[in-house]
Design a protein around this motif. Structure first.
Motif, PDB file in Angstrom:
ATOM      1  N   ALA A   8       0.834  -1.215   0.000  1.00 45.61           N
ATOM      2  CA  ALA A   8       0.000   0.000   0.000  1.00 45.61           C
ATOM      3  C   ALA A   8       0.863   1.256   0.000  1.00 45.61           C
ATOM      4  CB  ALA A   8      -0.922  -0.002   1.211  1.00 45.61           C
ATOM      5  N   THR A  10      -0.965   4.434  -0.658  1.00 46.44           N
ATOM      6  CA  THR A  10      -2.007   5.256  -0.033  1.00 46.44           C
ATOM      7  C   THR A  10      -3.195   4.324   0.184  1.00 46.44           C
ATOM      8  OG1 THR A  10      -3.078   5.890  -2.111  1.00 46.44           O
ATOM      9  CG2 THR A  10      -1.234   7.270  -1.388  1.00 46.44           C
ATOM     10  N   LYS A  11      -4.331   4.883   0.579  1.00 46.98           N
ATOM     11  CA  LYS A  11      -5.522   4.047   0.751  1.00 46.98           C
ATOM     12  C   LYS A  11      -5.991   3.463  -0.576  1.00 46.98           C
ATOM     13  CE  LYS A  11      -7.498   6.092   4.928  1.00 46.98           C
ATOM     14  NZ  LYS A  11      -8.637   6.826   5.515  1.00 46.98           N
ATOM     15  N   MET A  12      -5.645   4.154  -1.673  1.00 42.89           N
ATOM     16  CA  MET A  12      -6.151   3.746  -2.988  1.00 42.89           C
ATOM     17  C   MET A  12      -5.081   3.214  -3.947  1.00 42.89           C
ATOM     18  SD  MET A  12      -9.334   4.181  -2.629  1.00 42.89           S
ATOM     19  CE  MET A  12      -9.878   3.897  -4.303  1.00 42.89           C
ATOM     20  N   LYS A  13      -3.813   3.488  -3.670  1.00 49.42           N
ATOM     21  CA  LYS A  13      -2.745   3.117  -4.609  1.00 49.42           C
ATOM     22  C   LYS A  13      -1.806   2.069  -4.011  1.00 49.42           C
ATOM     23  CE  LYS A  13      -0.888   6.676  -6.927  1.00 49.42           C
ATOM     24  NZ  LYS A  13      -0.372   8.050  -7.123  1.00 49.42           N
ATOM     25  N   TYR A  14      -1.393   1.133  -4.869  1.00 43.85           N
ATOM     26  CA  TYR A  14      -0.566   0.023  -4.399  1.00 43.85           C
ATOM     27  C   TYR A  14       0.607  -0.240  -5.342  1.00 43.85           C
ATOM     28  CZ  TYR A  14      -4.480  -0.978  -1.299  1.00 43.85           C
ATOM     29  OH  TYR A  14      -5.455  -0.876  -0.330  1.00 43.85           O
ATOM     30  N   TYR A  27      -4.248   1.241  -8.912  1.00 42.94           N
ATOM     31  CA  TYR A  27      -5.282   1.650  -7.963  1.00 42.94           C
ATOM     32  C   TYR A  27      -5.999   0.400  -7.446  1.00 42.94           C
ATOM     33  CZ  TYR A  27      -4.688   6.568  -9.111  1.00 42.94           C
ATOM     34  OH  TYR A  27      -4.162   7.828  -9.248  1.00 42.94           O
ATOM     35  N   LYS A  28      -6.668   0.569  -6.315  1.00 38.02           N
ATOM     36  CA  LYS A  28      -7.344  -0.552  -5.660  1.00 38.02           C
ATOM     37  C   LYS A  28      -8.306  -1.275  -6.614  1.00 38.02           C
ATOM     38  CE  LYS A  28      -9.436  -1.522  -1.165  1.00 38.02           C
ATOM     39  NZ  LYS A  28      -9.952  -0.916   0.089  1.00 38.02           N
TER      40      LYS A  28
END
Length: 207
Positions: A8, A10-14, A27-28
């Motif tokens: 992870a 950010t909360k949305m990007k991996y 992205y998620k």
């Protein structure tokens, strides 16, 4: 290929690692769309689809956005894309893409850069700034030739006058010590002694 890690950012990007090597950022929703899970297989075809349809497409849009934000050299754009963690093939693909539209042009960038600064900075300073921005010596020379015409001395002298005004220097009132200090300052800035001497001698006529 094995998905060895999904990290992870950010909360949305991996960050996705394949066979132990960093591959790309997704992205998620894209992880779900391509069925990417740690310690599971992924086909070469799926990886290629992600690289072309997702990563390269995103890199192209990012490059366009960065150039809309401000004019950049090829080296600066490449560095910015690499900071965004785009893989090398996507970075090069995005560079080729914006170049094909004429959005990335180091020769034009260099000319605009020189033209906008030649009345306030020495040639030496401008040259150093261009080198720092990744402009080739050949393109920098061409920009200097295009922007400094037969009135080169006049342009340099105007730059010196601007600095003297900014420093509130007046040869008629200031003492020898301040004059020597000004000479030293302008020399360090890259201005020629002869040009500085001429401006100071004739300063009252132009200030």
């Amino acid at each position: 290929m094995i998905v060895t890690r999904v990290e992870a950012l950010t909360k949305m990007k991996y960050k996705v690692y394949l066979d132990g090597q960093f591959a790309f950022v997704l992205y998620k929703g894209e992880l779900s769309r391509f069925g990417i899970k740690e310690r599971e297989d992924i086909t070469e075809q799926a990886v290629e689809k992600i690289r072309v349809e997702v990563i390269l497409k995103r890199a192209k849009l990012r490059a366009l956005h960065l150039l809309e934000d401000m004019d950049r050299t090829e080296a600066a754009l490449r560095e910015k894309l690499m900071q965004g963690m785009y893989p090398p093939d996507a970075v090069e693909g995005a560079i080729r893409y914006v170049k094909s539209f004429g959005y990335l042009n180091d020769a034009r960038y260099a000319e605009n850069f020189v033209r906008s600064r030649k009345d306030s900075k020495s040639r030496k300073e401008i040259w150093a700034m261009l080198m720092n921005k990744g402009v080739s010596a050949e393109l920098a020379e061409a920009a200097f030739e295009a922007c400094y015409d037969s009135d080169e001395d006049g342009g340099e002298q105007e730059a010196i006058r601007r600095i003297l005004r900014k420093k509130r220097y007046d040869p008629a009132e200031d003492d020898e010590a301040k004059t020597q200090k000004i000479y030293g300052y302008l020399a360090r800035k890259g201005f020629r002694y002869d040009a500085v001497r001429q401006v100071i001698q004739n300063y009252n006529h132009h200030a």
